[in-house]
Design a protein around this motif. Structure first.
Motif, PDB file in Angstrom:
ATOM      1  N   ALA A 123     -26.385  22.704  53.931  1.00  0.00           N
ATOM      2  CA  ALA A 123     -26.257  24.112  53.550  1.00  0.00           C
ATOM      3  C   ALA A 123     -26.334  25.019  54.769  1.00  0.00           C
ATOM      4  CB  ALA A 123     -27.339  24.476  52.538  1.00  0.00           C
ATOM      5  N   ALA A 124     -27.234  24.680  55.722  1.00  0.00           N
ATOM      6  CA  ALA A 124     -27.348  25.480  56.948  1.00  0.00           C
ATOM      7  C   ALA A 124     -26.071  25.396  57.776  1.00  0.00           C
ATOM      8  CB  ALA A 124     -28.545  24.996  57.766  1.00  0.00           C
ATOM      9  N   LEU A 125     -25.442  24.215  57.824  1.00  0.00           N
ATOM     10  CA  LEU A 125     -24.181  24.066  58.564  1.00  0.00           C
ATOM     11  C   LEU A 125     -23.057  24.855  57.901  1.00  0.00           C
ATOM     12  CD1 LEU A 125     -24.264  20.236  59.437  1.00  0.00           C
ATOM     13  CD2 LEU A 125     -24.450  22.139  61.042  1.00  0.00           C
ATOM     14  N   LYS A 126     -22.996  24.826  56.573  1.00  0.00           N
ATOM     15  CA  LYS A 126     -21.947  25.575  55.869  1.00  0.00           C
ATOM     16  C   LYS A 126     -22.127  27.078  56.065  1.00  0.00           C
ATOM     17  CE  LYS A 126     -21.141  22.011  52.366  1.00  0.00           C
ATOM     18  NZ  LYS A 126     -21.264  21.634  50.937  1.00  0.00           N
ATOM     19  N   ARG A 127     -23.360  27.529  56.074  1.00  0.00           N
ATOM     20  CA  ARG A 127     -23.625  28.945  56.342  1.00  0.00           C
ATOM     21  C   ARG A 127     -23.159  29.302  57.754  1.00  0.00           C
ATOM     22  NH1 ARG A 127     -27.706  32.634  54.327  1.00  0.00           N
ATOM     23  NH2 ARG A 127     -28.079  34.277  55.866  1.00  0.00           N
ATOM     24  N   MET A 128     -23.452  28.432  58.716  1.00  0.00           N
ATOM     25  CA  MET A 128     -23.028  28.682  60.092  1.00  0.00           C
ATOM     26  C   MET A 128     -21.503  28.752  60.196  1.00  0.00           C
ATOM     27  SD  MET A 128     -23.443  26.152  63.356  1.00  0.00           S
ATOM     28  CE  MET A 128     -22.045  25.166  62.804  1.00  0.00           C
TER      29      MET A 128
ATOM     30  N   ASN B 204     -19.510  29.732  58.069  1.00  0.00           N
ATOM     31  CA  ASN B 204     -19.030  30.946  57.410  1.00  0.00           C
ATOM     32  C   ASN B 204     -19.532  32.185  58.165  1.00  0.00           C
ATOM     33  OD1 ASN B 204     -17.526  32.106  55.245  1.00  0.00           O
ATOM     34  ND2 ASN B 204     -19.450  32.703  54.255  1.00  0.00           N
ATOM     35  N   PHE B 205     -19.624  32.056  59.488  1.00  0.00           N
ATOM     36  CA  PHE B 205     -20.102  33.129  60.364  1.00  0.00           C
ATOM     37  C   PHE B 205     -21.510  33.571  59.995  1.00  0.00           C
ATOM     38  CE2 PHE B 205     -15.432  33.513  60.308  1.00  0.00           C
ATOM     39  CZ  PHE B 205     -15.164  33.303  61.659  1.00  0.00           C
ATOM     40  N   ASN B 206     -22.372  32.586  59.659  1.00  0.00           N
ATOM     41  CA  ASN B 206     -23.776  32.814  59.334  1.00  0.00           C
ATOM     42  C   ASN B 206     -23.965  33.769  58.157  1.00  0.00           C
ATOM     43  OD1 ASN B 206     -25.478  31.323  61.476  1.00  0.00           O
ATOM     44  ND2 ASN B 206     -23.863  32.330  62.666  1.00  0.00           N
ATOM     45  N   ALA B 207     -23.043  33.679  57.213  1.00  0.00           N
ATOM     46  CA  ALA B 207     -23.165  34.404  55.942  1.00  0.00           C
ATOM     47  C   ALA B 207     -23.123  33.371  54.829  1.00  0.00           C
ATOM     48  CB  ALA B 207     -22.033  35.405  55.777  1.00  0.00           C
ATOM     49  N   PRO B 208     -23.813  33.638  53.706  1.00  0.00           N
ATOM     50  CA  PRO B 208     -23.798  32.659  52.611  1.00  0.00           C
ATOM     51  C   PRO B 208     -22.375  32.392  52.151  1.00  0.00           C
ATOM     52  CG  PRO B 208     -25.471  34.343  52.230  1.00  0.00           C
ATOM     53  CD  PRO B 208     -24.658  34.805  53.403  1.00  0.00           C
ATOM     54  N   PRO B 209     -21.970  31.122  52.049  1.00  0.00           N
ATOM     55  CA  PRO B 209     -20.601  30.823  51.585  1.00  0.00           C
ATOM     56  C   PRO B 209     -20.404  31.271  50.152  1.00  0.00           C
ATOM     57  CG  PRO B 209     -21.912  28.803  51.765  1.00  0.00           C
ATOM     58  CD  PRO B 209     -22.740  29.910  52.338  1.00  0.00           C
TER      59      PRO B 209
ATOM     60  N   LEU C  42     -14.574  20.460  56.125  1.00  0.00           N
ATOM     61  CA  LEU C  42     -14.382  21.434  57.205  1.00  0.00           C
ATOM     62  C   LEU C  42     -13.113  22.239  56.981  1.00  0.00           C
ATOM     63  CD1 LEU C  42     -15.322  19.275  60.346  1.00  0.00           C
ATOM     64  CD2 LEU C  42     -16.713  21.020  59.235  1.00  0.00           C
ATOM     65  N   ARG C  43     -12.059  21.566  56.542  1.00  0.00           N
ATOM     66  CA  ARG C  43     -10.795  22.260  56.299  1.00  0.00           C
ATOM     67  C   ARG C  43     -10.934  23.249  55.153  1.00  0.00           C
ATOM     68  NH1 ARG C  43      -7.713  17.900  56.015  1.00  0.00           N
ATOM     69  NH2 ARG C  43      -7.603  17.739  58.272  1.00  0.00           N
ATOM     70  N   ASP C  44     -11.678  22.869  54.124  1.00  0.00           N
ATOM     71  CA  ASP C  44     -11.890  23.782  52.994  1.00  0.00           C
ATOM     72  C   ASP C  44     -12.646  25.039  53.413  1.00  0.00           C
ATOM     73  OD1 ASP C  44     -10.607  22.004  51.350  1.00  0.00           O
ATOM     74  OD2 ASP C  44     -12.441  21.099  50.557  1.00  0.00           O
ATOM     75  N   MET C  45     -13.442  24.928  54.481  1.00  0.00           N
ATOM     76  CA  MET C  45     -14.192  26.087  54.963  1.00  0.00           C
ATOM     77  C   MET C  45     -13.431  26.856  56.043  1.00  0.00           C
ATOM     78  SD  MET C  45     -18.126  24.738  54.989  1.00  0.00           S
ATOM     79  CE  MET C  45     -17.787  23.083  55.481  1.00  0.00           C
ATOM     80  N   GLY C  46     -12.181  26.501  56.252  1.00  0.00           N
ATOM     81  CA  GLY C  46     -11.345  27.271  57.169  1.00  0.00           C
ATOM     82  C   GLY C  46     -11.292  26.731  58.585  1.00  0.00           C
ATOM     83  N   ILE C  47     -11.855  25.555  58.841  1.00  0.00           N
ATOM     84  CA  ILE C  47     -11.817  24.977  60.186  1.00  0.00           C
ATOM     85  C   ILE C  47     -10.483  24.262  60.361  1.00  0.00           C
ATOM     86  CG2 ILE C  47     -12.919  23.411  61.816  1.00  0.00           C
ATOM     87  CD1 ILE C  47     -14.630  25.818  61.121  1.00  0.00           C
ATOM     88  N   THR C  48      -9.574  24.880  61.111  1.00  0.00           N
ATOM     89  CA  THR C  48      -8.249  24.278  61.307  1.00  0.00           C
ATOM     90  C   THR C  48      -8.232  23.306  62.470  1.00  0.00           C
ATOM     91  OG1 THR C  48      -7.633  26.138  62.723  1.00  0.00           O
ATOM     92  CG2 THR C  48      -7.086  26.312  60.387  1.00  0.00           C
ATOM     93  N   LEU C  49      -9.195  23.469  63.385  1.00  0.00           N
ATOM     94  CA  LEU C  49      -9.228  22.641  64.581  1.00  0.00           C
ATOM     95  C   LEU C  49     -10.673  22.480  65.021  1.00  0.00           C
ATOM     96  CD1 LEU C  49      -7.080  21.355  66.478  1.00  0.00           C
ATOM     97  CD2 LEU C  49      -7.272  23.393  67.919  1.00  0.00           C
TER      98      LEU C  49
END
Length: 587
Positions: free
Chosen positions: A11-16, A18-23, A55-62
């Motif tokens: 959860a902490a990684l997913k928040r990070m 998402n620019f340190n905002a709750p997903p 990662l891709r679902d959270m917008g990480i393209t690379l």
């Protein structure tokens, strides 16, 4: 502590990310596309928790390594997840000067010092990129979670905090302090992520006490500053100061040196012992079978395959702690069930006269074909089940090859008898002298267990015989020399109670692992089947025994308060007394 540490770190990684905002949940909008830059430490932390698809679902393209050659992408924001080392800070400053990305969100795995922050600020100012550095965070995620109830301190440079590093005779005080600080930093990050202040217990007079004192000091210093405390505020979940604080038990590895040397019998421990298994990923060479290359042709290269053994694998979750023969039987049962389902689909298609037809025709059939439609719709699930069956078939076969070639069943049985003080049916010297029984490392591990658990040290004449046999087998005697010095130094009056206190004897190990028709042909290998009361004994001491971290200098286990009265009193004299659960009393 309803959520596990694995869930909290994820959860902490997913928040990070998402620019340190709750997903946001259940949103139809597309995520902000971005680039993830990490170092090797960050890669090790993310890899067991988040798959590439997540990662891709959270917008990480690379996602790229910090010190790799990276091309500028000036219209995309970048998220950095790195350790605050001098090399990493210099590379971040270089990225700022080169204007690689649209904006920079800097996340440090551990706390970054003020001097290094000033270096980043100076570089940003010189590169006219002050407005591009949008956020700088200390994430306090400097540990690696492998399972819901297990974590390790590090994977990169793990030899720097190993048992060997701490117990070197020529270690300097400054080196020891650095090792202790590294351990304490990871443990502090663990409790920050967990959102709980622990009650610490440890024995006195060893490395465990040094770690406990430093961790205690750091927790108190953080709690004194109420405004900046990491255990309060919006980022932490409520209720962390409840009366159910975790009990943190630190034990020195010297309390039990035999267990890490023991040849084990559970699926996960065997994989860790005989295969290349790190961070929930096992790597091994594919067997080429009996195929031989044509005369004069270049021999075929063996392909190296990797498999992820994660929490989403139901078979792994169910059987990782099971004895290996039970795992082999379960793989066969799963394969039989899969074949039955596959045959049912084929049978229905044949009855309906649809052999070879496509799914489009099947879906247009009348109500009489509902069964067939349902069977066909379950094909993706069947394919995934087949993939997992193939995975565990290959892994179990590789483990079995090692068991057969090294006679690990003999070692397991012999070591269990040594540790339970049972009667030996074969001389230890015969096992060591047998050229077909195991590698030199296996023989040395067996003899070290004998030496550690022996009530009386063998005489000099007997020891010379053992040494000669070990040397003839190709063993390095350095471990034996160290154990001799360790035993003489500690002057142990008795071995730990776990060695032989139960008087339990393993029965006919590996006698008939599988019934006839099993895919795993195990003739000539004894059965790793154990008496029920033997299993019960290992349920307590074997849960963590099965997951061996070979280079850890401290056995680190986290217990909840409930039902731990016995464990508190069994550790002897302890330097800490239980404090009130309120922050005022703790400080």
């Amino acid at each position: 502590m309803a959520a596990s540490v694995r869930e909290k770190q994820a959860a902490a990684l997913k928040r990070m990310l998402n620019f340190n905002a709750p997903p946001l949940k259940n949103t139809a909008s597309e995520p902000v596309w971005k680039v993830l830059i990490y170092d090797r430490f960050g890669q090790d932390i993310i890899s067991p928790l988040l798959a590439v698809k997540e990662l891709r679902d959270m917008g990480i393209t690379l996602h790229l390594l910090l010190h790799s050659d990276r091309d500028p992408i000036p219209d995309v924001p970048a998220i950095y997840f790195v350790m605050p080392t001098e090399e990493n800070i210099d590379r971040i400053c270089q990225d700022l000067r080169n204007q690689l990305y649209e904006s920079y969100c800097l996340n440090f795995i551990s706390a970054v010092s003020r001097s290094k922050l000033e270096d980043i600020a100076s570089s940003a100012l010189a590169a006219n990129a002050v407005t591009q550095v949008t956020k700088v965070y200390d994430q306090y995620l400097n540990f690696i979670t492998l399972e819901d109830d297990m974590f390790i301190l590090s994977h990169q440079n793990k030899e720097l905090i190993s048992y060997h590093a701490i117990n070197k005779p020529d270690i300097l005080d400054t080196d020891m302090e650095a090792i202790m600080d590294t351990m304490v930093d990871s443990l502090f990050c663990f409790f920050v992520t967990l959102g709980a202040v622990p009650i610490i217990r440890c024995p006195t007079g060893n490395a465990a006490e040094m770690v406990a004192v430093k961790l205690d000091k750091r927790l108190r210093e953080n709690l004194r500053d109420a405004r900046n405390s990491l255990f309060t505020g919006d980022t932490m979940t409520g209720g962390q100061f409840s009366f159910q604080r975790p009990l943190f038990v630190l034990a020195d590895r010297n309390l039990d040196l035999a267990t890490p040397l023991h040849h084990t019998w559970t699926y996960q421990a065997l994989i860790h012992d005989v295969l290349d298994f790190h961070l929930n990923r096992v790597s091994m060479e594919e067997g080429l079978g009996a195929e031989s290359s044509p005369a004069g042709a270049r021999p075929k290269k063996k392909n190296r395959k990797t498999y992820d053994l994660t929490a989403v694998d139901a078979f792994w979750q169910k059987h990782k702690g099971s004895p290996f023969p039970e795992v082999a039987e379960s793989v066969q049962e799963e394969l039989d069930r899969y074949r039955a389902q596959e045959d049912e689909v084929k049978r229905l298609k044949t009855i309906m006269g649809l052999e070879g037809e496509d799914e489009g025709a099947i879906s247009m059939l009348s109500d009489n074909t509902a069964k067939l439609t349902s069977a066909v719709s379950s094909l993706p699930e069947l394919l995934e089940k087949k993939r997992l069956i193939d995975l565990h078939t290959n892994v179990a076969t590789a483990v079995l090859d090692h068991i057969k070639s090294r006679k690990l069943d003999v070692y397991f049985e012999y070591e269990e008898k040594l540790m339970s003080k049972s009667t030996l049916d074969k001389s230890l010297l015969d096992v060591i002298s047998d050229p077909d029984a195991g590698t030199p490392e296996d023989k040395m591990r067996l003899f070290l267990i004998y030496y550690i658990t022996a009530q009386q040290v063998p005489s000099e004449s007997d020891l010379e015989q053992y040494k000669k046999a070990l040397l003839d087998a190709g063993c390095d005697l350095s471990p034996l020399n160290y154990i001799k010095q360790w035993k003489a130094f500690t002057k142990m009056a008795a071995t730990p109670a776990s060695y032989g206190s139960g008087g339990v004897k393993p029965m006919g190990l590996f006698s008939r692992v599988m019934n006839s028709g099993s895919q795993f042909v195990m003739e000539g290998v004894k059965n790793l089947v154990i008496k029920q009361h033997f299993k019960l004994q290992h349920k307590v001491q074997g849960r963590y025994k099965g997951r061996r971290l070979w280079d850890m200098s401290c056995c680190i286990q986290l217990f909840t308060r409930a039902g731990q009265e016995d464990s508190e009193t069994s550790l002897g004299q302890l330097p800490y007394r239980e404090t009130s659960s309120t922050r005022e009393r703790l400080v």
